[in-house]
Design a protein around this motif. Structure first.
Motif, short mmCIF file in Angstrom:
data_model
loop_
_atom_site.label_atom_id
_atom_site.label_comp_id
_atom_site.label_asym_id
_atom_site.label_seq_id
_atom_site.Cartn_x
_atom_site.Cartn_y
_atom_site.Cartn_z
N MET A 1 124.61 54.59 48.57
CA MET A 1 123.29 54.47 49.17
C MET A 1 123.35 53.32 50.18
SD MET A 1 119.62 53.75 47.26
CE MET A 1 120.24 52.49 46.16
N GLU A 2 123.03 53.66 51.39
CA GLU A 2 122.98 52.67 52.46
C GLU A 2 121.63 51.97 52.43
OE1 GLU A 2 122.77 52.56 57.32
OE2 GLU A 2 123.31 54.42 56.33
N ILE A 3 121.63 50.65 52.58
CA ILE A 3 120.38 49.89 52.60
C ILE A 3 120.26 49.21 53.96
CG2 ILE A 3 119.06 48.00 51.58
CD1 ILE A 3 120.53 48.55 48.95
N GLN A 4 119.18 49.53 54.67
CA GLN A 4 118.90 48.90 55.95
C GLN A 4 117.79 47.89 55.75
OE1 GLN A 4 118.00 52.11 58.66
NE2 GLN A 4 120.15 52.37 59.15
N PHE A 5 117.92 46.74 56.41
CA PHE A 5 116.99 45.63 56.23
C PHE A 5 116.33 45.28 57.56
CE2 PHE A 5 116.12 41.04 56.02
CZ PHE A 5 115.34 41.00 54.89
N ASN A 6 115.01 45.19 57.56
CA ASN A 6 114.25 44.86 58.77
C ASN A 6 113.16 43.85 58.44
OD1 ASN A 6 115.34 47.17 60.50
ND2 ASN A 6 114.55 48.24 58.72
N THR A 7 112.92 42.92 59.37
CA THR A 7 111.82 41.97 59.21
C THR A 7 111.07 41.83 60.53
OG1 THR A 7 113.09 40.02 59.89
CG2 THR A 7 113.12 40.58 57.54
N ASP A 8 109.88 41.28 60.43
CA ASP A 8 109.18 40.94 61.66
C ASP A 8 109.60 39.53 62.07
OD1 ASP A 8 107.68 39.14 60.14
OD2 ASP A 8 105.79 40.19 60.40
N LYS A 9 109.10 39.07 63.18
CA LYS A 9 109.50 37.76 63.71
C LYS A 9 108.97 36.59 62.89
CE LYS A 9 105.63 37.41 66.73
NZ LYS A 9 104.85 37.81 67.70
N ASN A 10 108.06 36.84 61.96
CA ASN A 10 107.45 35.77 61.18
C ASN A 10 108.18 35.46 59.87
OD1 ASN A 10 105.28 35.55 63.05
ND2 ASN A 10 104.39 37.37 62.14
N ILE A 11 109.21 36.21 59.55
CA ILE A 11 109.98 35.99 58.32
C ILE A 11 111.17 35.07 58.63
CG2 ILE A 11 111.32 37.09 56.50
CD1 ILE A 11 108.37 37.83 56.37
N GLU A 12 111.27 33.99 57.87
CA GLU A 12 112.34 33.01 58.09
C GLU A 12 113.51 33.26 57.15
OE1 GLU A 12 110.83 29.04 57.91
OE2 GLU A 12 109.13 29.52 59.18
N GLY A 13 114.68 32.73 57.52
CA GLY A 13 115.87 32.82 56.67
C GLY A 13 116.39 34.23 56.53
N LYS A 14 116.43 34.95 57.63
CA LYS A 14 116.74 36.37 57.59
C LYS A 14 118.09 36.70 56.94
CE LYS A 14 117.19 40.53 60.18
NZ LYS A 14 117.14 41.31 61.31
N GLU A 15 119.15 35.99 57.28
CA GLU A 15 120.47 36.32 56.76
C GLU A 15 120.54 36.13 55.24
OE1 GLU A 15 120.12 34.09 59.40
OE2 GLU A 15 120.50 35.65 60.90
N ARG A 16 120.06 35.02 54.78
CA ARG A 16 120.06 34.73 53.34
C ARG A 16 119.14 35.70 52.60
NH1 ARG A 16 116.63 31.22 50.75
NH2 ARG A 16 115.93 30.54 52.78
N LEU A 17 117.98 35.95 53.17
CA LEU A 17 117.02 36.86 52.58
C LEU A 17 117.57 38.29 52.54
CD1 LEU A 17 114.17 37.20 51.41
CD2 LEU A 17 113.34 37.50 53.76
N GLU A 18 118.25 38.68 53.60
CA GLU A 18 118.82 40.03 53.65
C GLU A 18 119.83 40.25 52.52
OE1 GLU A 18 121.19 43.06 56.67
OE2 GLU A 18 120.65 41.06 57.38
N ALA A 19 120.71 39.30 52.29
CA ALA A 19 121.69 39.42 51.22
C ALA A 19 121.00 39.51 49.86
CB ALA A 19 122.65 38.24 51.25
N TYR A 20 120.01 38.67 49.65
CA TYR A 20 119.26 38.67 48.39
C TYR A 20 118.55 40.00 48.16
CZ TYR A 20 115.32 37.71 45.26
OH TYR A 20 114.40 37.79 44.25
N VAL A 21 117.86 40.49 49.19
CA VAL A 21 117.08 41.72 49.07
C VAL A 21 117.98 42.93 48.84
CG1 VAL A 21 115.55 43.30 50.32
CG2 VAL A 21 115.09 40.85 50.34
N LYS A 22 119.07 42.99 49.58
CA LYS A 22 119.99 44.13 49.41
C LYS A 22 120.56 44.16 48.00
CE LYS A 22 121.52 45.19 54.08
NZ LYS A 22 122.68 45.27 54.99
N GLU A 23 120.90 43.01 47.46
CA GLU A 23 121.43 42.95 46.09
C GLU A 23 120.35 43.33 45.08
OE1 GLU A 23 123.16 39.64 43.00
OE2 GLU A 23 123.65 39.41 45.11
N LEU A 24 119.15 42.79 45.25
CA LEU A 24 118.05 43.06 44.33
C LEU A 24 117.65 44.54 44.36
CD1 LEU A 24 115.90 41.96 42.36
CD2 LEU A 24 114.46 41.52 44.37
N VAL A 25 117.42 45.07 45.53
CA VAL A 25 116.99 46.46 45.68
C VAL A 25 118.10 47.41 45.24
CG1 VAL A 25 116.30 48.22 47.35
CG2 VAL A 25 115.29 45.95 47.47
#
Length: 104
Positions: free
Chosen positions: A1-25
């Motif tokens: 399952m491929e996981i794509q991650f997107n944020t708006d410009k108001n979300i900070e720490g994108k790289e760290r958050l992306e790794a966390y979210v992909k692992e969690l989801v």
């Protein structure tokens, strides 16, 4: 399952958050990985820098094999709560849809 991650410009720490979210989801929805080709995660802060209740939004969109996409949304006071709420909604939706398929 491929996981794509997107944020708006108001979300900070994108790289760290992306790794966390992909692992969690990915971990939370692992039992559906053979039925879902792609999962898209959209995070946004509806009110930018202003403080308000439930302004963090998480949208999850799953693309099950051979079916129409399934999307769920959760708005909460924090990104973490919004993500977890959306995961719970997606689990329920996928369980319902896949359960229907198995009953036929």
């Amino acid at each position: 399952m491929e996981i794509q991650f997107n944020t708006d410009k108001n979300i900070e720490g994108k790289e760290r958050l992306e790794a966390y979210v992909k692992e969690l989801v990915g971990g939370s929805l692992k039992r559906f990985e053979d039925r879902v080709t792609r999962l898209e995660v959209y995070l946004s802060d509806e009110n930018s820098h202003k403080e308000s209740q439930d302004d963090k939004k998480c949208v999850l969109e799953a693309r099950p094999n051979g079916l129409k996409p399934i999307a769920v949304t959760c708005q909460e006071a924090t990104i973490e709560k919004a993500i977890n709420g959306a995961i719970d909604k997606m689990k329920a939706s996928l369980t319902k849809v896949i359960g229907r398929l198995q009953n036929h």
